[in-house]
Design an enzyme around this catalytic site. Structure first.
Site, short mmCIF file in Angstrom:
data_model
loop_
_atom_site.label_atom_id
_atom_site.label_comp_id
_atom_site.label_asym_id
_atom_site.label_seq_id
_atom_site.Cartn_x
_atom_site.Cartn_y
_atom_site.Cartn_z
CE LYS A 186 2.35 -2.40 -4.41
NZ LYS A 186 2.08 -2.19 -3.11
N GLY A 187 0.23 1.81 -7.26
CA GLY A 187 -0.82 2.00 -8.47
C GLY A 187 -0.83 3.39 -8.98
CG ASP B 273 -1.96 -0.97 1.21
OD1 ASP B 273 -2.46 -1.77 0.28
OD2 ASP B 273 -2.34 -1.68 2.34
CD GLU B 274 4.82 -0.45 -0.22
OE1 GLU B 274 3.94 -0.73 -1.14
OE2 GLU B 274 5.40 -1.34 0.36
N GLY C 102 -4.63 -4.40 -3.96
CA GLY C 102 -5.67 -3.06 -4.20
C GLY C 102 -4.60 -1.76 -4.53
CG HIS C 103 -1.87 -1.90 -6.92
ND1 HIS C 103 -1.02 -2.53 -7.83
CD2 HIS C 103 -1.66 -2.51 -5.71
CE1 HIS C 103 -0.13 -3.41 -7.14
NE2 HIS C 103 -0.49 -3.45 -5.98
CB THR D 281 1.69 -12.21 0.68
OG1 THR D 281 0.31 -12.77 -0.39
CG2 THR D 281 3.03 -11.96 -0.28
#
Ligand code: GDP
Ligand code: IMO
Ligand code: MG
Length: 427
Positions: free
Chosen positions: A16-17, A13-14, A40-41, A238
């Site tokens: 990236k998207g 969640d950094e 989730g991006h 993960t």
């Protein structure tokens, strides 16, 4: 032409998207290499907000070929929903723009049931899985039992599917886990038919042809390096290799083709799910970071745990990935903090001070040693160049660069595409 890799250096969640979407016009190909619907991006542009789980974040740029690599595990039901939600709002030609590896693995409904059953079994040692069936699907892949995307085109797919479901049923019966197969299978076969109409191909050839014909390629990571199956805070991780090495096996490219490695990190830290988090702030600081940063899961809506930036962890993941440039996200979230803290070292239980990660953070309760910075107490909303950023923020950036010996070439000041400041970013 080299393949650049963009990946998260923390616990996911950094942002990236946002950055893949921002950079995509400079590339001809964007390729996801691991993970699946656990990702989730989020992308924001022109007043739209969009969350992608399995589709690469270059999909909104019409000239970009998007590849879903062999390293992924794909849920066809989620995929169909993702595509339908894209097509409802945008005219995207998926025949031209999206290619899926036949060697990617399939998440079937009972993988999700197994995920839930195995989490339940762990009691208070839960991983905090997204419950998308990621672990069980990768287990079947390495256990040589899995079903691959290419299998759905074969005449015996139904039979192979039933065989795998039977195995899962046995396991679930042993676990005494109650579920209704017909209910969890709703929509599955329809989604398989939908998936069959996509470009299912040997993407390792496609991507290597693109390399040969000098096309520029950006590999998009999912999750973050601290969730890597080998180097993350095991077992709170993960089930895939989220680091640069994962881009090689997850796309079928040779090491010599890797160019820039863009390591993306937040100006603070978050983590969702269980596991160690040395700089976590379970107090009003953490709550303020969560509120201001809107730190809630992009897909699950779960509260993200929040804390200060952790340099020993960042140094570790920069090392593992061979990061050549750092991209610093969400600096605006710190706008109203009088004081900002950064963990530079850990104190181990025996008093030793180190900037290296111990073998197992779960068992060794490290005490973070912080360095304090004066906040900038100013909005960054109108700022477009690095030189115009407040001096205190530039000091904070310079400190991180000096500690990691890697330049920060992009600073993100808001969720929108346009809230991005570049400082010598190399492609
Ligand atoms: P990803 O999984 O790495 O793509 O990140 P997520 O989309 O899960 O989470 C990042 C969140 O931060 C999203 O809600 C983004 O819209 C938002 N975001 C990205 N960059 C910035 C930024 O610079 N400032 C702020 N305030 N929000 C950002
Ligand atoms: P993106 O790509 C943040 C976390 C889960 C859990 C652990 C294992 O959006 O950064 P899994 O479902 O993979 O078995 O869950 O990993 N996790 C993520 N956390 N961002 C993600 O993806 C994540 N994908 C998985 O919360 O702790
Ligand atoms: Mg995310």
């Amino acid at each position: 032409m080299k393949v650049n890799v963009l990946l998260g250096l923390q616990w996911g969640d950094e942002g990236k998207g946002k950055i893949v979407d921002y950079l995509a016009p400079q590339y001809q190909v964007v390729a996801r290499f691991q993970g699946g619907p656990n990702a989730g991006h989020t992308l924001e542009f022109d007043g739209h907000k969009h969350v992608l789980q399995q589709i690469p974040s270059g999909i909104f740029r019409t000239q970009v070929k998007n590849i879903i690599g062999n390293g992924l595990v794909i849920n066809p039901v989620v995929f169909k929903k993702e595509v339908e939600s894209l097509l409802a709002k945008f005219a995207i030609d998926l025949n031209q723009n999206l290619f899926i590896s036949k060697k990617a693995h399939l998440i079937i409904p009972t993988h999700k049931v197994l995920d839930a059953a195995l989490e339940q079994l762990k009691g208070d040692k839960k991983i905090g899985s997204t419950l998308h069936g990621i672990g069980p699907a990768y287990q079947n892949k390495v256990g040589r039992l899995g079903l691959r995307i290419g299998d759905i085109l074969r005449p015996n797919f139904q039979e192979k599917y039933q065989e795998l479901v039977y195995q899962h049923q046995q396991l679930l019966a042993n676990l005494n886990y109650d579920y209704d197969l017909a209910t969890v299978e709703v929509g599955f076969w329809e989604a398989i038919e939908f998936l069959k109409k996509m470009n299912l191909t040997d993407t390792e050839y496609l991507i290597n042809d693109c390399i040969q014909s000098q096309q520029s390629i950006l590999a998009e990571g999912a999750q973050g390096s601290l969730l890597d199956i080998d180097f993350g805070s095991y077992p709170y991780v993960t089930s895939s290799n989220t680091i640069t090495a994962g881009a090689l096996t997850g796309l079928g490219i040779a090491p010599k083709h890797i160019g820039e490695v863009l390591g993306i990190f937040k100006a603070y830290c978050t983590r969702v799910g269980g596991g160690p988090f040395p700089t976590e702030q379970e107090n009003e600081i953490g709550e303020k970071l969560r509120e201001v940063g809107r730190e809630f899961g992009a897909v699950t809506g779960r509260k993200r745990r929040c804390g200060w930036l952790d340099l020993p962890a960042l140094k570790y993941t920069a090392m593992l990935n061979g990061v050549t440039q750092l991209l610093m996200m969400k600096v605006d979230v710190l706008n109203d903090f009088e004081e900002i803290q950064v963990c530079t070292h850990y104190e181990l239980p025996d008093g030793e001070v180190t900037d290296r990660l111990p073998y197992c953070l779960n068992d060794v309760p490290v005490k973070p040693i912080y360095r304090k910075f004066k906040g900038w107490n100013a909005s960054l909303a109108q700022i477009q160049t690095f030189e115009d950023l407040p001096r205190e923020l530039r000091d904070y950036i310079a400190f991180i660069e000096a500690e990691l010996q890697i330049p920060i070439t992009l600073v993100s000041t808001g969720p929108d595409r346009i809230e991005t400041i570049i400082k010598g970013l190399k492609n």
